[in-house]
Scaffold this motif. Structure first.
Motif, short mmCIF file in Angstrom:
data_model
loop_
_atom_site.label_atom_id
_atom_site.label_comp_id
_atom_site.label_asym_id
_atom_site.label_seq_id
_atom_site.Cartn_x
_atom_site.Cartn_y
_atom_site.Cartn_z
N LEU A 166 0.84 -1.19 0.00
CA LEU A 166 0.00 0.00 0.00
C LEU A 166 0.88 1.25 0.00
O LEU A 166 1.91 1.30 0.68
N LEU A 167 0.46 2.25 -0.79
CA LEU A 167 1.10 3.57 -0.77
C LEU A 167 0.09 4.56 -0.19
O LEU A 167 -1.05 4.62 -0.66
N VAL A 168 0.51 5.30 0.84
CA VAL A 168 -0.37 6.34 1.40
C VAL A 168 0.29 7.70 1.19
O VAL A 168 1.44 7.90 1.59
N ILE A 169 -0.41 8.61 0.54
CA ILE A 169 0.08 9.97 0.38
C ILE A 169 -0.67 10.86 1.36
O ILE A 169 -1.89 11.03 1.26
N LEU A 170 0.07 11.38 2.36
CA LEU A 170 -0.54 12.30 3.32
C LEU A 170 -0.36 13.72 2.79
O LEU A 170 0.76 14.15 2.52
N SER A 171 -1.45 14.43 2.62
CA SER A 171 -1.40 15.74 2.00
C SER A 171 -2.06 16.78 2.90
O SER A 171 -2.39 16.50 4.06
N ASP A 172 -2.28 17.97 2.37
CA ASP A 172 -2.96 19.03 3.13
C ASP A 172 -4.45 19.04 2.81
O ASP A 172 -5.15 19.99 3.11
N ILE A 173 -4.91 17.96 2.19
CA ILE A 173 -6.30 17.88 1.76
C ILE A 173 -6.79 16.43 2.01
O ILE A 173 -5.98 15.52 2.07
N ASP A 174 -8.11 16.24 2.17
CA ASP A 174 -8.64 14.92 2.54
C ASP A 174 -8.52 13.87 1.45
O ASP A 174 -8.62 12.68 1.72
N GLY A 175 -8.34 14.29 0.21
CA GLY A 175 -8.26 13.32 -0.89
C GLY A 175 -8.56 14.01 -2.19
O GLY A 175 -8.46 15.25 -2.29
N LEU A 176 -8.96 13.24 -3.20
CA LEU A 176 -9.32 13.82 -4.49
C LEU A 176 -10.77 14.29 -4.44
O LEU A 176 -11.67 13.52 -4.07
N TYR A 177 -10.98 15.53 -4.80
CA TYR A 177 -12.34 16.09 -4.91
C TYR A 177 -12.71 16.18 -6.38
O TYR A 177 -11.83 16.18 -7.27
N ASP A 178 -14.00 16.28 -6.66
CA ASP A 178 -14.43 16.33 -8.06
C ASP A 178 -14.02 17.64 -8.75
O ASP A 178 -14.03 17.73 -9.98
N LYS A 179 -13.64 18.63 -7.95
CA LYS A 179 -13.01 19.86 -8.47
C LYS A 179 -12.18 20.45 -7.34
O LYS A 179 -12.32 20.04 -6.18
N ASN A 180 -11.32 21.39 -7.69
CA ASN A 180 -10.38 21.93 -6.71
C ASN A 180 -11.10 22.55 -5.50
O ASN A 180 -11.74 23.59 -5.63
#
Ligand SMILES: Nc1ncnc2c1ncn2[C@@H]1O[C@H](COP(=O)(O)OP(=O)(O)O)[C@@H](O)[C@H]1O
Ligand SMILES: N[C@@H](CCC(=O)OP(=O)(O)O)C(=O)O
Length: 267
Positions: A166-180
């Motif tokens: 498994l690869l986990v990318i921890l970002s400043d956002i909860d995940g992919l949204y349908d738009k920015n």
């Protein structure tokens, strides 16, 4: 997909926006991350950390007024910041009894057999010794990453090199949204992506912050690379590193880029 309880090897990527503040490293966040990753390691899961943050940390330490834009300044900042980053990681991981190591690699590693085999052998040996390797781009000799801000792809390459489950990318956002979501209040989180197509790619834009560089586009490229190598990937918010526990308990907020179970993982 394979059940989370069967995960034996995980690669976690943290972006600059997660582990730095305006004037230096986010020590509280790095401490929490070191604690959670050490704890997960103690559960018997191999952990590799891919960490950005060298340019940002170096720019603060050199008292540069803004994130550098000239390549040689970014490389100088990375050289200073990488030292700082590893010093702090070592300090916090040591506090939790965990040995770490540094690996500075480049994306070209996959195309060149001798360095590729050497890196694979080094990482396997480190993991056998119970070490948590910490990977970053070798920014001073290769500039793809800091030119395009793509430690995301580097994390997918790392996951492939170590045959991660498994690869986990921890970002400043909860995940992919349908738009920015930084532009649209009504953007909706996508919990599962079964395959990356042009529709999914069209949702992603680059980063709005001035610390993070790749934005969502490079995360989708990473997901594409990971899924081509049958590795599932999750994007989740790094504001609470304990989200990694939630992920391993399969009870998390984020976006899973799924792969077919029969071809999944090797550990
Ligand atoms: N469709 C999208 N869904 C989520 N985030 C998006 C999207 N399009 C653009 N973004 C931007 O990408 C950012 C995450 O990338 P980045 O700042 O580079 O993070 P990191 O430093 O963690 O790599 C988000 O904060 C958001 O501003
Ligand atoms: N190697 C660079 C990585 C730059 C980068 O990709 O940053 P990010 O978009 O925060 O993952 C550094 O350590 O600053």
């Amino acid at each position: 997909m394979k059940e989370m309880k069967d995960i034996k090897r995980i690669v976690v990527k943290v972006g600059s926006s997660t582990i730095t503040r305006e004037n230096g490293l986010n020590l509280r966040k790095i401490d929490q991350l070191a604690m959670v990753l050490s704890d997960i390691k103690n559960k018997g899961i191999d952990v590799v950390l891919v960490s950005s943050g060298a340019v940002s940390a170096g720019a603060s330490k050199l008292k540069m007024k803004t994130r550098p834009s000239l390549m040689r300044e970014k490389q100088a900042a990375a050289s200073v910041g990488q030292c700082e980053l590893m010093f702090i990681y070592d300090k916090f991981f040591s506090q939790y009894g965990q040995t770490i190591s540094q690996l500075l690699i480049t994306k070209t590693i996959t195309a060149n057999e001798t360095p590729r085999v050497n890196v694979i052998n080094t990482m396997e040996t480190l993991l056998q010794y119970g070490v948590i390797p910490i990977v970053n781009e070798n920014d001073s000799i290769a500039f793809d990453e800091i030119a395009y801000g793509d430690n995301d792809t580097l994390s997918a390459i790392t996951a492939y090199l170590v045959h991660a489950d498994l690869l986990v990318i921890l970002s400043d956002i909860d995940g992919l949204y349908d738009k920015n979501p930084s532009k649209y209040d009504d953007a909706k989180l996508i919990p599962v992506v079964d395959g990356i197509n042009s529709h999914i790619l069209s949702m992603a834009e680059d980063a709005s912050s001035n610390v993070g560089t790749g934005g969502m586009i490079t995360k989708l490229h990473a997901a594409q690379y990971a899924s081509e190598h049958n590795i599932p990937m999750i994007i989740a918010n790094g504001k609470q590193p304990s989200i990694l526990y939630d992920i391993l308990e399969d009870n998390y907020k984020g976006t899973l880029f799924d792969v077919k179970e029969e071809s999944y993982g090797t550990h």
